[in-house]
Design a protein around this motif. Structure first.
Motif, mmCIF file in Angstrom:
data_model
loop_
_atom_site.group_PDB
_atom_site.id
_atom_site.type_symbol
_atom_site.label_atom_id
_atom_site.label_comp_id
_atom_site.label_asym_id
_atom_site.label_seq_id
_atom_site.Cartn_x
_atom_site.Cartn_y
_atom_site.Cartn_z
ATOM 1 N N MET A 1 0.821 -1.201 0.000
ATOM 2 C CA MET A 1 0.000 0.000 0.000
ATOM 3 C C MET A 1 0.861 1.260 0.000
ATOM 4 O O MET A 1 0.437 2.307 -0.516
ATOM 5 N N ILE A 2 2.065 1.198 0.561
ATOM 6 C CA ILE A 2 2.983 2.345 0.481
ATOM 7 C C ILE A 2 3.310 2.633 -0.985
ATOM 8 O O ILE A 2 3.258 3.776 -1.453
ATOM 9 N N MET A 3 3.642 1.583 -1.740
ATOM 10 C CA MET A 3 3.925 1.723 -3.165
ATOM 11 C C MET A 3 2.695 2.228 -3.911
ATOM 12 O O MET A 3 2.784 3.096 -4.793
ATOM 13 N N HIS A 4 1.542 1.696 -3.554
ATOM 14 C CA HIS A 4 0.278 2.071 -4.198
ATOM 15 C C HIS A 4 -0.027 3.547 -3.970
ATOM 16 O O HIS A 4 -0.328 4.295 -4.917
ATOM 17 N N HIS A 5 0.060 3.985 -2.714
ATOM 18 C CA HIS A 5 -0.204 5.382 -2.377
ATOM 19 C C HIS A 5 0.800 6.322 -3.053
ATOM 20 O O HIS A 5 0.451 7.439 -3.444
ATOM 21 N N ALA A 6 2.044 5.890 -3.176
ATOM 22 C CA ALA A 6 3.077 6.751 -3.758
ATOM 23 C C ALA A 6 2.734 7.134 -5.193
ATOM 24 O O ALA A 6 2.978 8.271 -5.628
ATOM 25 N N GLN A 7 2.130 6.195 -5.933
ATOM 26 C CA GLN A 7 1.753 6.530 -7.307
ATOM 27 C C GLN A 7 0.610 7.544 -7.332
ATOM 28 O O GLN A 7 0.580 8.441 -8.183
ATOM 29 N N ALA A 8 -0.326 7.438 -6.394
ATOM 30 C CA ALA A 8 -1.424 8.408 -6.334
ATOM 31 C C ALA A 8 -0.880 9.809 -6.060
ATOM 32 O O ALA A 8 -1.332 10.795 -6.655
ATOM 33 N N MET B 1 -3.032 -0.072 -10.000
ATOM 34 C CA MET B 1 -1.997 0.914 -10.314
ATOM 35 C C MET B 1 -1.890 1.113 -11.820
ATOM 36 O O MET B 1 -2.045 0.188 -12.604
ATOM 37 N N LEU B 2 -1.633 2.360 -12.226
ATOM 38 C CA LEU B 2 -1.537 2.683 -13.636
ATOM 39 C C LEU B 2 -0.247 2.122 -14.234
ATOM 40 O O LEU B 2 0.798 2.096 -13.561
ATOM 41 N N THR B 3 -0.325 1.701 -15.470
ATOM 42 C CA THR B 3 0.848 1.194 -16.171
ATOM 43 C C THR B 3 1.743 2.377 -16.569
ATOM 44 O O THR B 3 1.282 3.535 -16.615
ATOM 45 N N PRO B 4 2.999 2.106 -16.859
ATOM 46 C CA PRO B 4 3.870 3.186 -17.347
ATOM 47 C C PRO B 4 3.274 3.903 -18.554
ATOM 48 O O PRO B 4 3.427 5.123 -18.702
ATOM 49 N N LYS B 5 2.578 3.167 -19.439
ATOM 50 C CA LYS B 5 1.953 3.774 -20.616
ATOM 51 C C LYS B 5 0.848 4.745 -20.208
ATOM 52 O O LYS B 5 0.715 5.842 -20.771
ATOM 53 N N GLN B 6 0.046 4.368 -19.206
ATOM 54 C CA GLN B 6 -1.025 5.254 -18.730
ATOM 55 C C GLN B 6 -0.445 6.505 -18.069
ATOM 56 O O GLN B 6 -0.969 7.610 -18.248
ATOM 57 N N ILE B 7 0.597 6.346 -17.293
ATOM 58 C CA ILE B 7 1.237 7.485 -16.632
ATOM 59 C C ILE B 7 1.807 8.440 -17.678
ATOM 60 O O ILE B 7 1.691 9.672 -17.564
ATOM 61 N N GLU B 8 2.412 7.893 -18.722
ATOM 62 C CA GLU B 8 2.985 8.726 -19.786
ATOM 63 C C GLU B 8 1.900 9.517 -20.503
ATOM 64 O O GLU B 8 2.064 10.709 -20.814
ATOM 65 N N ALA B 9 0.759 8.878 -20.764
ATOM 66 C CA ALA B 9 -0.357 9.569 -21.416
ATOM 67 C C ALA B 9 -0.888 10.695 -20.528
ATOM 68 O O ALA B 9 -1.243 11.782 -21.022
ATOM 69 N N ASP C 1 -8.025 16.135 -17.251
ATOM 70 C CA ASP C 1 -9.042 15.916 -16.213
ATOM 71 C C ASP C 1 -9.671 14.532 -16.367
ATOM 72 O O ASP C 1 -9.847 13.795 -15.394
ATOM 73 N N ARG C 2 -10.015 14.181 -17.622
ATOM 74 C CA ARG C 2 -10.665 12.892 -17.881
ATOM 75 C C ARG C 2 -9.725 11.723 -17.544
ATOM 76 O O ARG C 2 -10.125 10.774 -16.865
ATOM 77 N N LEU C 3 -8.487 11.827 -18.002
ATOM 78 C CA LEU C 3 -7.537 10.747 -17.748
ATOM 79 C C LEU C 3 -7.204 10.632 -16.260
ATOM 80 O O LEU C 3 -7.040 9.524 -15.739
ATOM 81 N N PHE C 4 -7.116 11.763 -15.596
ATOM 82 C CA PHE C 4 -6.813 11.728 -14.164
ATOM 83 C C PHE C 4 -7.949 11.052 -13.401
ATOM 84 O O PHE C 4 -7.708 10.181 -12.558
ATOM 85 N N LEU C 5 -9.180 11.466 -13.660
ATOM 86 C CA LEU C 5 -10.320 10.937 -12.918
ATOM 87 C C LEU C 5 -10.514 9.447 -13.183
ATOM 88 O O LEU C 5 -10.726 8.659 -12.251
ATOM 89 N N THR C 6 -10.448 9.034 -14.465
ATOM 90 C CA THR C 6 -10.613 7.610 -14.768
ATOM 91 C C THR C 6 -9.462 6.795 -14.184
ATOM 92 O O THR C 6 -9.663 5.683 -13.678
ATOM 93 N N GLY C 7 -8.256 7.373 -14.255
ATOM 94 C CA GLY C 7 -7.095 6.671 -13.716
ATOM 95 C C GLY C 7 -7.149 6.550 -12.201
ATOM 96 O O GLY C 7 -6.803 5.501 -11.639
ATOM 97 N N MET C 8 -7.607 7.607 -11.528
ATOM 98 C CA MET C 8 -7.655 7.572 -10.059
ATOM 99 C C MET C 8 -8.798 6.682 -9.568
ATOM 100 O O MET C 8 -8.671 6.048 -8.508
#
Length: 237
Positions: free
Chosen positions: A86-93, A160-168, A178-185
């Motif tokens: 969960m530390i790793m998970h939260h860090a990406q958020a 968790m988002l993939t590297p490809k999703q984070i890059e997008a 806004d759309r990508l952030f909300l769907t990703g979160m």
């Protein structure tokens, strides 16, 4: 016979003063007595503590002997794995929310991002303290497999988002961001709920009191934020 004057008899006056002082003590004692009795009686009649153990769902409670002492359940390896993951998970958020300021002017999204960043940063510190206090490392040991691309390790954590999703997300701006952030979160938060469920589905895990309180807060908090994000996307009720 000469008249009797107290002013001319110092010894008599002293005797009278002593008598009055003694009578005052008697009166004070008499007044204090009734008020002090309930205190002594209360101390003497203090009941023995009653220890009640709640029963399992559908089962009655049990009254335990007063000599019963609480025993902490043994720490489960799953508890440690959950906290490290969960530390790793939260860090990406937190990483995702750091993009908001430079990628969108949406005030509602900025407020939401600040809320997520603050709460999850605090929770990361709590999880690190929990692990350190128990002599456990704060990071998860990654499996070493020949030929494995460690850049994809984030997929080990649900949601968790993939590297490809984070890059997008990093390349997007304005409404698209806004759309990508909300769907990703939303995806990210749902992953955290899966992790909590997996913890409590594991026999012997999640019994530590601090961890139990923490995980239930995470579950309720992320569910509430998912509802907020769904409404911001126009997908909620």
């Amino acid at each position: 016979m000469k008249p009797f004057h107290l002013s001319g008899k110092p010894k008599v006056k002293a005797v009278i003063r002593i008598a009055m002082w003694r009578s005052g003590l008697l009166v004070a004692s008499a007044l204090a007595g009734p008020f002090s009795l309930p205190i002594y009686a209360q101390q003497a009649d203090t009941p023995t503590p009653v220890i009640v153990q709640p029963g399992a769902p559908g089962q009655p409670t049990q009254t335990l002997p007063s000599t019963t002492r609480a025993v902490l359940p043994p720490r489960s390896p799953k508890d440690v794995e959950f906290m490290q993951g969960m530390i790793m998970h939260h860090a990406q958020a937190v990483e995702m929310t750091a993009l908001i300021e430079s990628h969108t002017t949406n005030k509602d999204l900025r407020l939401l991002g600040a809320r997520i960043s603050h709460s999850q940063s605090d929770e990361i510190e709590f999880m690190k303290r929990w692990l350190t206090a128990r002599g456990e490392p704060t990071s998860m040991k990654m499996p070493e497999m020949p030929g494995m691309d460690m850049s994809s390790h984030s997929m080990l954590m649900p949601g968790m988002l993939t590297p490809k999703q984070i890059e997008a997300l990093k390349k997007a701006t304005g409404a698209e961001f806004d759309r990508l952030f909300l769907t990703g979160m939303i995806q990210h938060h749902n992953g955290a709920l899966i992790m909590v469920k997996d913890l409590f589905d594991t026999a012997g895990a999640g019994q530590d009191a601090e961890l139990f309180n923490f995980t239930t807060d995470v579950d309720s908090g992320q569910r509430a934020e998912i509802r907020i994000m769904q409404k911001m996307l126009g997908a909620g009720p």
